[in-house]
Design a protein around this motif. Sequence first.
Motif, PDB file in Angstrom:
ATOM      1  N   ARG A 128      44.179  34.681  43.576  1.00 47.13           N
ATOM      2  CA  ARG A 128      43.099  34.128  42.749  1.00 47.13           C
ATOM      3  C   ARG A 128      42.060  35.192  42.424  1.00 47.13           C
ATOM      4  NH1 ARG A 128      41.123  29.489  46.271  1.00 47.13           N
ATOM      5  NH2 ARG A 128      39.386  29.422  44.797  1.00 47.13           N
ATOM      6  N   ILE A 129      41.818  36.068  43.383  1.00 58.10           N
ATOM      7  CA  ILE A 129      40.830  37.129  43.145  1.00 58.10           C
ATOM      8  C   ILE A 129      41.346  38.082  42.062  1.00 58.10           C
ATOM      9  CG2 ILE A 129      39.559  39.047  44.167  1.00 58.10           C
ATOM     10  CD1 ILE A 129      39.925  37.541  46.907  1.00 58.10           C
ATOM     11  N   GLU A 130      42.614  38.477  42.211  1.00 53.80           N
ATOM     12  CA  GLU A 130      43.209  39.383  41.227  1.00 53.80           C
ATOM     13  C   GLU A 130      43.192  38.754  39.831  1.00 53.80           C
ATOM     14  OE1 GLU A 130      44.001  42.533  41.036  1.00 53.80           O
ATOM     15  OE2 GLU A 130      43.299  42.630  43.109  1.00 53.80           O
ATOM     16  N   ALA A 131      43.450  37.426  39.782  1.00 59.44           N
ATOM     17  CA  ALA A 131      43.513  36.730  38.493  1.00 59.44           C
ATOM     18  C   ALA A 131      42.116  36.414  37.952  1.00 59.44           C
ATOM     19  CB  ALA A 131      44.331  35.450  38.638  1.00 59.44           C
ATOM     20  N   ARG A 132      41.109  36.945  38.598  1.00 58.24           N
ATOM     21  CA  ARG A 132      39.708  36.758  38.193  1.00 58.24           C
ATOM     22  C   ARG A 132      39.287  35.297  38.175  1.00 58.24           C
ATOM     23  NH1 ARG A 132      38.787  40.965  33.224  1.00 58.24           N
ATOM     24  NH2 ARG A 132      37.605  42.378  34.501  1.00 58.24           N
ATOM     25  N   GLU A 133      39.884  34.513  39.065  1.00 57.01           N
ATOM     26  CA  GLU A 133      39.447  33.125  39.177  1.00 57.01           C
ATOM     27  C   GLU A 133      38.251  33.006  40.111  1.00 57.01           C
ATOM     28  OE1 GLU A 133      42.923  30.909  40.338  1.00 57.01           O
ATOM     29  OE2 GLU A 133      44.038  31.730  38.634  1.00 57.01           O
ATOM     30  N   VAL A 134      37.789  34.126  40.597  1.00 52.31           N
ATOM     31  CA  VAL A 134      36.662  34.142  41.523  1.00 52.31           C
ATOM     32  C   VAL A 134      35.627  35.115  40.977  1.00 52.31           C
ATOM     33  CG1 VAL A 134      35.959  34.757  43.859  1.00 52.31           C
ATOM     34  CG2 VAL A 134      38.191  33.693  43.480  1.00 52.31           C
ATOM     35  N   ASP A 135      34.341  34.718  41.048  1.00 50.34           N
ATOM     36  CA  ASP A 135      33.273  35.614  40.590  1.00 50.34           C
ATOM     37  C   ASP A 135      32.599  36.320  41.756  1.00 50.34           C
ATOM     38  OD1 ASP A 135      33.533  34.730  37.849  1.00 50.34           O
ATOM     39  OD2 ASP A 135      32.588  32.862  38.518  1.00 50.34           O
ATOM     40  N   ILE A 136      32.348  35.544  42.820  1.00 45.66           N
ATOM     41  CA  ILE A 136      31.629  36.113  43.957  1.00 45.66           C
ATOM     42  C   ILE A 136      32.424  35.850  45.231  1.00 45.66           C
ATOM     43  CG2 ILE A 136      29.468  36.132  45.266  1.00 45.66           C
ATOM     44  CD1 ILE A 136      28.092  34.891  42.843  1.00 45.66           C
ATOM     45  N   LEU A 137      32.665  36.917  45.964  1.00 47.85           N
ATOM     46  CA  LEU A 137      33.350  36.802  47.253  1.00 47.85           C
ATOM     47  C   LEU A 137      32.310  36.921  48.345  1.00 47.85           C
ATOM     48  CD1 LEU A 137      36.091  39.341  46.385  1.00 47.85           C
ATOM     49  CD2 LEU A 137      36.598  37.123  47.378  1.00 47.85           C
ATOM     50  N   VAL A 138      32.380  36.034  49.332  1.00 49.89           N
ATOM     51  CA  VAL A 138      31.509  36.174  50.495  1.00 49.89           C
ATOM     52  C   VAL A 138      32.429  36.366  51.672  1.00 49.89           C
ATOM     53  CG1 VAL A 138      29.789  35.079  51.953  1.00 49.89           C
ATOM     54  CG2 VAL A 138      29.900  34.535  49.515  1.00 49.89           C
ATOM     55  N   GLY A 139      32.244  37.418  52.426  1.00 52.91           N
ATOM     56  CA  GLY A 139      33.196  37.567  53.509  1.00 52.91           C
ATOM     57  C   GLY A 139      32.834  38.580  54.556  1.00 52.91           C
ATOM     58  N   THR A 140      33.676  38.590  55.584  1.00 51.25           N
ATOM     59  CA  THR A 140      33.516  39.468  56.738  1.00 51.25           C
ATOM     60  C   THR A 140      34.434  40.671  56.591  1.00 51.25           C
ATOM     61  OG1 THR A 140      35.230  38.212  57.825  1.00 51.25           O
ATOM     62  CG2 THR A 140      32.968  37.542  58.278  1.00 51.25           C
ATOM     63  N   GLN A 141      34.660  41.347  57.714  1.00 45.20           N
ATOM     64  CA  GLN A 141      35.523  42.528  57.788  1.00 45.20           C
ATOM     65  C   GLN A 141      36.858  42.368  57.100  1.00 45.20           C
ATOM     66  OE1 GLN A 141      35.704  45.035  60.857  1.00 45.20           O
ATOM     67  NE2 GLN A 141      34.502  43.892  62.348  1.00 45.20           N
ATOM     68  N   ILE A 142      37.376  41.140  57.087  1.00 46.69           N
ATOM     69  CA  ILE A 142      38.688  40.907  56.472  1.00 46.69           C
ATOM     70  C   ILE A 142      38.717  41.526  55.083  1.00 46.69           C
ATOM     71  CG2 ILE A 142      40.212  39.126  55.530  1.00 46.69           C
ATOM     72  CD1 ILE A 142      39.505  37.344  57.778  1.00 46.69           C
ATOM     73  N   LEU A 143      37.584  41.436  54.392  1.00 49.10           N
ATOM     74  CA  LEU A 143      37.525  41.957  53.028  1.00 49.10           C
ATOM     75  C   LEU A 143      37.353  43.470  53.000  1.00 49.10           C
ATOM     76  CD1 LEU A 143      35.389  39.211  51.330  1.00 49.10           C
ATOM     77  CD2 LEU A 143      37.732  39.829  50.781  1.00 49.10           C
ATOM     78  N   ALA A 144      37.016  44.040  54.157  1.00 43.78           N
ATOM     79  CA  ALA A 144      36.742  45.478  54.166  1.00 43.78           C
ATOM     80  C   ALA A 144      38.008  46.282  54.344  1.00 43.78           C
ATOM     81  CB  ALA A 144      35.762  45.802  55.294  1.00 43.78           C
TER      82      ALA A 144
END
Length: 731
Positions: free
Chosen positions: A530-546
């Motif tokens: 979904r992130i790649e397909a730009r279905e998301v504008d803002i991500l909130v997250g922890t280390q997982i995203l790092a």
Amino acid sequence: MKIARVALDVPLSQLFDYRTESDGDSLVGQRVLVPFGKRHAVGVVVELARSSELPDARLKRISRVLDDARPFSAEDLKLLRFAGDYYHYPLGQVVMNALPQRLRRAAPPPARAVAYQITQAGLQADAKAISARALLQRRILLALQAERVLTSDALREIAPSAHSAVKALIERGWVQRGVAAPQPTPAEAPDSVPRQTAPYALTGSQARAVEEILAAVDNFHAFLLLGVTGSGKTEVYLRAAETVLSRGRQVLLLVPEIALTPQLQAMLQARFPEVCLVTLHSGLNETERLQNWLAAQSGEARLVLGTRLAVFAPLPRLGLVIVDEEHDPSFKQTEGFCYSARDLAVVRASQRGIPIVLGSATPALETYQNASTGRYRLLELPERINERPPRIQCVTIDPARTHRGLAPQMLAAIEERLRRREQTLVFINRRGYAPVLMCHSCGWLSGCHRCSAQLVLHLPARELHCHHCGHRAAVPPACPTCGNPALSPIGQGTQRVEDALVRHFPEAKVLRVDRDSTRGKGVWSGMRERIEAREVDILVGTQILAKGHDFAHLALVCILNADGMLYSADFRASERLYALLTQVAGRAGRAESQGEVLIQTEFPDHPLYAALRDQDVHRFLHQLLAQRGVGGFPPFVHQALLRAEAPQLETALEYLEDAKRAARGIEQDVELFDAVPAAMVRLAGRARAQLLVQSASRPALHVFLRQWTARLSAPRSSSARWALDVDPLEL
Ligand code: ADP
Ligand code: ZN
Ligand code: ZN
């Protein structure tokens, strides 16, 4: 008479002697079944001897040799012995721990799951070229061209005699026999098939790095590959691996975490389609782990991708070791057998006389020091490949002027990215809604009754969770001490930040990514899509995203609550924070426009933030080295920590004081500190204390530890449990 000295899974630092008739070294490394007390136990023969200290009458015989093939070669045993000696951990347990669960039991290992793989030549081969009389061969080739891999069972389904037909294809070099590597299940399959599988034209610095590594391919050399995020370290690994694989050797690639980075596995598979690749990590079930381990041990699997436990995998034709993100603390085991897989990987390479590459954008200070003194060779990739480095700035917060914890400048920057249809990542390293619940009338705080830690508020279930011991409870209807019904959440976690962003940007699509929201198979990979397909504008997250994820449309990274990690009692805190923030910041700016990183802080002038802004890792690490030198900290001294735990703190402390007394007379050239309560005194209902030992000389420290642990191992009446952590990462 011959004596076999056997490693058994018991907490004693000795081997056990058994009589044997078999002669020669063929028994060394072999799994055996031996009588042990009233039962039988599985062990591994570590060495042969001519005599034993046991009287003849008490020497028992080996009951049975368990496998045809030896699980461990002499070289594998050498590494295990080193590990036992260096970490002062019972050799029997070190050896038995290195075996997959199934092999620690007497039952014979199940048959290998064989699979047949198409080769590059087989892919290009024309099935019609196979003579009409060999119709079955044709069918198998066509099936393999479509499927790439067929298990033995699948082959039998084509025709009962398919197994003999496939031999002809193997002889033509069109098909390879391998092990049935567990295929990624569809849900966890990598979202984006690697963008490019053919090798790139290397940049100048990549080419120099590859050249230096390959020049050392027949010798031990340790390299620090220091490359900023996005500088193409992976491509350097792949090129070096390619050459080593082409010589028929095995490559071991250690990573901190496999589940979070399925892209790497997919990329390796795509780049080396003919090479049997297996993974080794704790997410595998027992059968998979055994199959993969056996594939590594037999030499069939030539590329082994694993987490720290893979450092012990037997690899008869090992030719290159790579440790990606070498600074990552997860390479260090912190319980029981406290080994560092990174450090053992270096030892392994040196024992084998092969190169090792340690890659990082923010190397561990120990590694950096080794590169500065010339023990390791420094290879640098100073520039990002495709993108400009992100601009990193601090946003000074005025607590009176934040909107639900977000500074107005942050909100403005996010708004700007929303307008441009670019993605933002808001990073906060705490999950849950708020780290603690408080009563403002009496000062009560939600604490865990089993740990010295606060309970974290989780919505929407309205529960309090302990992130250390797992304890859960419902939010009390009123303050347990004064009865005040109005309890307030204090501070921010991912859920609260998500909430604030949803309220502030009602039209934006906000996605929270943390351990809670990604639980369940396939959830995280669905989110990535979904992130790649730009279905998301803002991500909130922890280390997982790092960790190691490229998001192509991510332009802005906002970092919250970094200050909370800035001032900590642990002398390694700033080293860790710098690495973490660099990694998070590296996520920005893979999009078309200039990437931007904003750090919300009350201390914009702190040297750590200044170094981060300038993206000058050398300056930062030099400063750290200077501080550590002045303060007398590692890497200028070598440490070991004796930890003790008991139901009562006094018991743990008493045990350590006894241990300190036991050091009398042997404490030459080492410094013993006082026994003190651990930073987190209570964990899951047990009290913890520790005693630090250090020395400027590593050999002196180990001479001391050898004598000391021998005294500690003596039976005690105390209810305390102890463990020794050599080169501890956390004090
Ligand atoms: P790092 O691991 O150092 O953060 P990566 O290995 O992820 O960096 O590389 C960053 C990006 O650059 C990746 O998308 C990779 O495919 C690409 N890349 C690597 N080497 C080259 C090259 N020589 N030419 C073009 N692109 C490259
Ligand atoms: Zn109260
Ligand atoms: Zn707890």
